[in-house]
Design a protein around this motif. Structure first.
Motif, mmCIF file in Angstrom:
data_model
loop_
_atom_site.group_PDB
_atom_site.id
_atom_site.type_symbol
_atom_site.label_atom_id
_atom_site.label_comp_id
_atom_site.label_asym_id
_atom_site.label_seq_id
_atom_site.Cartn_x
_atom_site.Cartn_y
_atom_site.Cartn_z
ATOM 1 N N ALA A 326 -7.469 7.169 4.882
ATOM 2 C CA ALA A 326 -6.543 6.589 5.853
ATOM 3 C C ALA A 326 -6.456 5.075 5.679
ATOM 4 O O ALA A 326 -5.379 4.490 5.804
ATOM 5 C CB ALA A 326 -6.988 6.930 7.268
ATOM 6 N N ALA A 327 -7.599 4.434 5.398
ATOM 7 C CA ALA A 327 -7.619 2.974 5.309
ATOM 8 C C ALA A 327 -6.673 2.473 4.228
ATOM 9 O O ALA A 327 -5.886 1.544 4.450
ATOM 10 C CB ALA A 327 -9.038 2.496 5.041
ATOM 11 N N PHE A 328 -6.731 3.093 3.057
ATOM 12 C CA PHE A 328 -5.850 2.643 1.979
ATOM 13 C C PHE A 328 -4.414 3.105 2.210
ATOM 14 O O PHE A 328 -3.473 2.470 1.719
ATOM 15 C CB PHE A 328 -6.385 3.113 0.632
ATOM 16 N N GLY A 329 -4.247 4.206 2.953
ATOM 17 C CA GLY A 329 -2.898 4.582 3.360
ATOM 18 C C GLY A 329 -2.303 3.545 4.294
ATOM 19 O O GLY A 329 -1.106 3.219 4.216
ATOM 20 N N LEU A 330 -3.140 2.993 5.184
ATOM 21 C CA LEU A 330 -2.692 1.921 6.086
ATOM 22 C C LEU A 330 -2.327 0.665 5.305
ATOM 23 O O LEU A 330 -1.315 0.011 5.594
ATOM 24 C CB LEU A 330 -3.797 1.603 7.099
ATOM 25 N N VAL A 331 -3.136 0.321 4.317
ATOM 26 C CA VAL A 331 -2.852 -0.866 3.499
ATOM 27 C C VAL A 331 -1.525 -0.694 2.778
ATOM 28 O O VAL A 331 -0.698 -1.617 2.732
ATOM 29 C CB VAL A 331 -3.994 -1.104 2.492
ATOM 30 N N HIS A 332 -1.305 0.501 2.230
ATOM 31 C CA HIS A 332 -0.059 0.759 1.516
ATOM 32 C C HIS A 332 1.135 0.632 2.462
ATOM 33 O O HIS A 332 2.163 0.018 2.122
ATOM 34 C CB HIS A 332 -0.100 2.158 0.897
ATOM 35 N N ALA A 333 0.989 1.196 3.655
ATOM 36 C CA ALA A 333 2.076 1.108 4.641
ATOM 37 C C ALA A 333 2.299 -0.334 5.080
ATOM 38 O O ALA A 333 3.446 -0.765 5.290
ATOM 39 C CB ALA A 333 1.755 1.989 5.845
ATOM 40 N N ALA A 334 1.219 -1.096 5.225
ATOM 41 C CA ALA A 334 1.347 -2.495 5.644
ATOM 42 C C ALA A 334 2.078 -3.322 4.590
ATOM 43 O O ALA A 334 2.945 -4.146 4.919
ATOM 44 C CB ALA A 334 -0.033 -3.085 5.920
ATOM 45 N N ILE A 335 1.752 -3.095 3.320
ATOM 46 C CA ILE A 335 2.442 -3.826 2.260
ATOM 47 C C ILE A 335 3.927 -3.464 2.242
ATOM 48 O O ILE A 335 4.804 -4.330 2.122
ATOM 49 C CB ILE A 335 1.795 -3.519 0.896
ATOM 50 N N GLY A 336 4.219 -2.173 2.390
ATOM 51 C CA GLY A 336 5.614 -1.751 2.432
ATOM 52 C C GLY A 336 6.352 -2.349 3.609
ATOM 53 O O GLY A 336 7.524 -2.734 3.499
ATOM 54 N N SER A 337 5.672 -2.470 4.749
ATOM 55 C CA SER A 337 6.298 -3.054 5.937
ATOM 56 C C SER A 337 6.594 -4.533 5.736
ATOM 57 O O SER A 337 7.665 -5.027 6.118
ATOM 58 C CB SER A 337 5.375 -2.861 7.146
ATOM 59 N N VAL A 338 5.650 -5.255 5.114
ATOM 60 C CA VAL A 338 5.861 -6.685 4.860
ATOM 61 C C VAL A 338 7.051 -6.894 3.921
ATOM 62 O O VAL A 338 7.905 -7.769 4.151
ATOM 63 C CB VAL A 338 4.578 -7.308 4.267
ATOM 64 N N VAL A 339 7.114 -6.090 2.872
ATOM 65 C CA VAL A 339 8.227 -6.205 1.923
ATOM 66 C C VAL A 339 9.558 -5.913 2.617
ATOM 67 O O VAL A 339 10.556 -6.626 2.421
ATOM 68 C CB VAL A 339 8.022 -5.248 0.727
#
Length: 408
Positions: A326-339
């Protein structure tokens, strides 16, 4: 679900036909000859001789022996089955029937050699890896890119990547899993709104996603214990299967700890009590096993107590370790959100801002794709090796090394 069945054989030939027989064996490339050197002359010189007949022993896949025997008959030689020597395990050769198995096999061989008597977990390990990768790399758009890469590899294009062609089922499976989780998360190159959220938004429901990651880990660990119990039974019989830390004892402790955590989370007191009983039973079995392995006596029980403390800590930490899904899924989602936020902010300015927005979107997703795919691949491999394979395998086998024609 087991390595290829091996037969102990002797290549028997008249003395004057031995070298021709060995040349046929080398050309066939299906016999792991007992040897200290790969030179034909050295192997021929080491052959066992009785009067005018010579023999060389080795291992051969059972399905290959009839063909080898037919080839040897042409020079007056034979492939004779032998009893397996007591205390000697045959070499291991994993099945490679089909592109999926061939694609997933490096997962196993990178870790080590599956003992001959153990379960071959190639397909299960590949499925677990794909699932874990998809959960950490959940984006439908980027997952479809991986699907496209897998299909291109299958087609053999570009040619410079032809050596990786056999990996296409692996890449395709990872892409499908990533796409599926992206649809569940509502992610398509970030939170663009192209696909609706079918399950949860990682950034809105991080706790639920963390719980799901641990739950997925619990299922994978339970499967690993199931395979490990079978392996311990095959390696040392029912006693080892029951008392080993990766056998019934460890599985009971794991189920007990998982049940206690689940009961506390759900407020189910009866489940907590039942799980505690199962955990204590697992500790008792493991303690007996540790004490027996250490020789018994007071010193043995002291060592067993230390190992019991260690196994409790490791079991709990191994389970919690799957929260990284989940943690790395959150990081991936956060990067996508920033972009995506940067893209929409630039696009709202119109004119040059739109061109800048397109550039940010493309570069941001390219960076996220390359970095996050690498991180997810490494983390999934880490979980596979340290949390799952460490239970499934306790000993290492010997790889099947056939003698080939180029060795002559």
């Amino acid at each position: 679900m087991t390595p290829v069945r091996m037969e102990r054989i002797a290549v028997v030939a008249p003395e004057d036909a031995l070298r021709r027989a060995l040349a046929l064996v080398a050309d066939a490339g299906v016999v792991d000859v007992d040897r200290t050197d790969d030179e034909l002359e050295t192997i021929a010189d080491a052959a066992v001789r009785r009067e005018s007949v010579a023999a060389v022993a080795g291992w051969c896949p059972a399905q290959e022996r009839p063909g080898l025997a037919a080839a040897l008959a042409e020079v007056g030689a034979a492939a004779v089955p032998l009893p397996v020597p007591r205390g000697v395990d045959p070499p291991s050769l994993l099945r490679a029937d089909g592109p999926v198995r061939r694609s997933f096999t490096p997962l196993i061989t990178t870790y080590g050699t599956v003992p001959y008597q153990d379960v071959d977990p190639t397909v299960l390990a590949g499925a677990a890896y794909v699932l874990m990768f998809g959960m950490m790399f959940g984006d439908a758009g980027q997952g479809l890119l991986l699907v496209a890469v897998g299909l291109l590899l299958r087609a053999g294009w570009p040619r410079r990547l032809a050596r990786w062609r056999s990996a296409w089922p692996f890449v395709l499976g990872a892409g499908v899993a990533s796409t599926a989780f992206g649809v569940l998360y509502g992610e398509f190159f970030g939170p663009t709104g192209v696909v609706p959220v079918l399950w949860l938004d990682p950034l809105d429901d991080p706790v639920e996603l963390l719980s799901a990651g641990v739950a997925a880990g619990a299922v994978l660990l339970a499967a690993a214990y199931a395979v490990a119990i079978v392996n311990r039974w095959r390696e040392g019989g029912p006693r080892l299967a029951v008392y080993a830390a990766s056998g019934v004892a460890g599985a009971a402790l794991f189920l007990g700890i998982a049940g206690i955590a689940g009961g506390l989370l759900l407020g189910a007191d009866l489940l907590v009590v039942a799980a505690a009983v199962i955990a204590v039973a697992g500790l008792v079995l493991a303690g007996v096993g540790f004490a027996a392995a250490s020789g018994g006596g007071a010193a043995g029980w002291v060592q067993a107590a230390v190992e019991l403390f260690d196994i409790v800590i490791r079991t709990g930490s191994n389970l919690v370790s799957f929260a990284r899904l989940a943690a790395f899924g959150l990081v991936h989602a956060a990067i996508g959100s920033v972009v995506w936020l940067g893209t929409t902010a630039l696009a709202s300015g119109g004119g040059v801002g739109i061109a800048a927005a397109v550039l940010v979107f493309l570069l941001g997703n390219a960076l996220a794709f390359s970095l996050e795919a690498l991180v997810a691949a490494i983390q999934a491999l880490r979980l596979e090796f340290y949390e799952l394979f460490s239970r499934v395998f306790e000993i290492e086998g010997r790889p099947f090394r056939p003698w080939h024609g180029e060795a002559r």
